[in-house]
Scaffold this motif. Structure first.
Motif, PDB file in Angstrom:
ATOM      1  N   THR A   1       4.710  -0.299   0.834  1.00  0.00           N
ATOM      2  CA  THR A   1       4.609   0.803  -0.115  1.00  0.00           C
ATOM      3  C   THR A   1       3.135   1.061  -0.450  1.00  0.00           C
ATOM      4  OG1 THR A   1       4.820  -0.684  -2.008  1.00  0.00           O
ATOM      5  CG2 THR A   1       6.850   0.228  -1.095  1.00  0.00           C
ATOM      6  N   LYS A   2       2.817   2.324  -0.772  1.00  0.00           N
ATOM      7  CA  LYS A   2       1.425   2.689  -1.035  1.00  0.00           C
ATOM      8  C   LYS A   2       0.871   1.994  -2.271  1.00  0.00           C
ATOM      9  CE  LYS A   2       1.285   7.059   1.364  1.00  0.00           C
ATOM     10  NZ  LYS A   2       0.752   8.428   1.372  1.00  0.00           N
TER      11      LYS A   2
ATOM     12  N   THR B   1      -2.372  -0.351  -2.012  1.00  0.00           N
ATOM     13  CA  THR B   1      -3.570  -0.032  -2.796  1.00  0.00           C
ATOM     14  C   THR B   1      -4.018  -1.219  -3.632  1.00  0.00           C
ATOM     15  OG1 THR B   1      -2.904   2.299  -2.891  1.00  0.00           O
ATOM     16  CG2 THR B   1      -4.521   1.533  -4.516  1.00  0.00           C
TER      17      THR B   1
ATOM     18  N   GLU C   1       5.751  -0.421   7.362  1.00  0.00           N
ATOM     19  CA  GLU C   1       4.716   0.098   6.472  1.00  0.00           C
ATOM     20  C   GLU C   1       5.028  -0.303   5.028  1.00  0.00           C
ATOM     21  OE1 GLU C   1       1.158   2.033   5.780  1.00  0.00           O
ATOM     22  OE2 GLU C   1       2.142   1.632   7.696  1.00  0.00           O
TER      23      GLU C   1
END
Length: 298
Positions: A23-24, A28, A21
């Motif tokens: 990083t956000k 974004t 996953e």
């Protein structure tokens, strides 16, 4: 660009095949970079139409949602994959560059300069010798090393370096920091364990030699025909060190267990290892014959 893509693909899980996953923040930004052009184009196309206001809102919402799900997110994950997973790639690179520990063995001629030659051959690979043990064997000496080598170095390269340095029958195995404990210290620790309980002899020797305990021979087999004597001679009286065949099987005679057989496929026992195992067996036998201490009346 291809090596980067290849390195990124290696991050996928071996079980589920999924990538780690990201990083956000990166996810974004990647979605915005892909979705913004799509949103602008859809709005520009729909705004110029003469549809009612409510119909425009519905068309914009549905069209943008479908394009984001089917086009934007998969494109972001594919096009910006290297950037999304850059932190994981950097971490993987650091782990790959970390030194790795190896155990190595090779037979050298017992002449001045033979060890120096193999040392120079290993140094060309940036492999550092952390410890070395020398065992006299037939035809020369068996040198056993603990090596610290770059993480990207492979087994074949170490074997080639040992051969180029004049070594014969080279063998290497990945190892851990436990290999830095010298054999003498390990043997003394196991001797203390046997002193407490002589019945621990088979397990202690197996731990000392990193070997497997073989099942006991059949009851109708004469131990004298196969087991070596305690003084290091084989059953026929010829000199020996207790090893059998190609040296990967070791038999130790005991008075109460009978001969105990150990095997270590692919890694022959050295004379020093055989001697340590026999001395542990002698210690266990001496302690087993010692009369038990009288119970304390108190």
């Amino acid at each position: 660009m291809k090596p980067t893509a290849h390195a990124t693909s290696e991050l996928s899980c071996e079980v589920c095949g999924q990538m780690p996953e990201p990083t956000k923040a990166r996810l974004t930004l990647a979605n915005i970079a892909v979705m913004l052009p799509i949103e602008l184009l859809v709005h520009a196309a729909v705004v110029e139409t003469h549809l009612p206001y409510l119909a425009k809102v519905l068309v914009l919402t549905l069209t943008a949602t479908v394009l984001v799900i089917w086009v934007a997110e998969p494109s972001a994950a594919r096009i910006l994959r290297s950037w999304l997973h850059a932190p994981a790639l950097r971490h993987r690179k650091k782990l790959g560059a970390a030194p790795a520990l190896w155990r190595a063995r090779t037979v050298l001629t017992d002449h001045p300069g033979s060890l120096q030659k193999v040392t120079h051959s290993l140094a060309r690979l940036d492999a550092n010798i952390l410890s070395i043990h020398v065992h006299p064997v037939a035809g020369g000496v068996l040198d056993e090393f603990v090596l610290s080598a770059p993480g990207e170095l492979r087994e074949g390269e170490l074997l080639r370096a040992l051969r180029d340095g004049g070594g014969s029958e080279p063998q290497v195995w990945p190892t851990t920091a436990l290999a830095m404990a010298d054999g003498q210290t390990g043997a003394l620790s196991l001797a203390a364990r046997i002193a407490v309980n002589p019945e621990e002899l088979p397990l202690a020797v197996a731990e000392l030699l990193r070997a497997r305990i073989e099942p006991a021979p059949d009851a109708d087999t004469d131990p004298a025909e196969t087991a070596p004597e305690r003084d290091g001679t084989a059953g026929d009286g010829t000199p020996g060190d207790g090893t059998q065949g190609d040296g990967t099987v070791l038999r130790i005679p005991t008075a109460w267990h009978g001969p105990i057989t150990f095997s270590r496929p692919g890694e022959p026992f050295t004379p020093a290892e055989s001697a340590r195992a026999h001395r542990l067996a002698e210690l266990a036998e001496i302690l087993s014959r010692r009369p038990a201490a009288p119970a304390d009346p108190a």
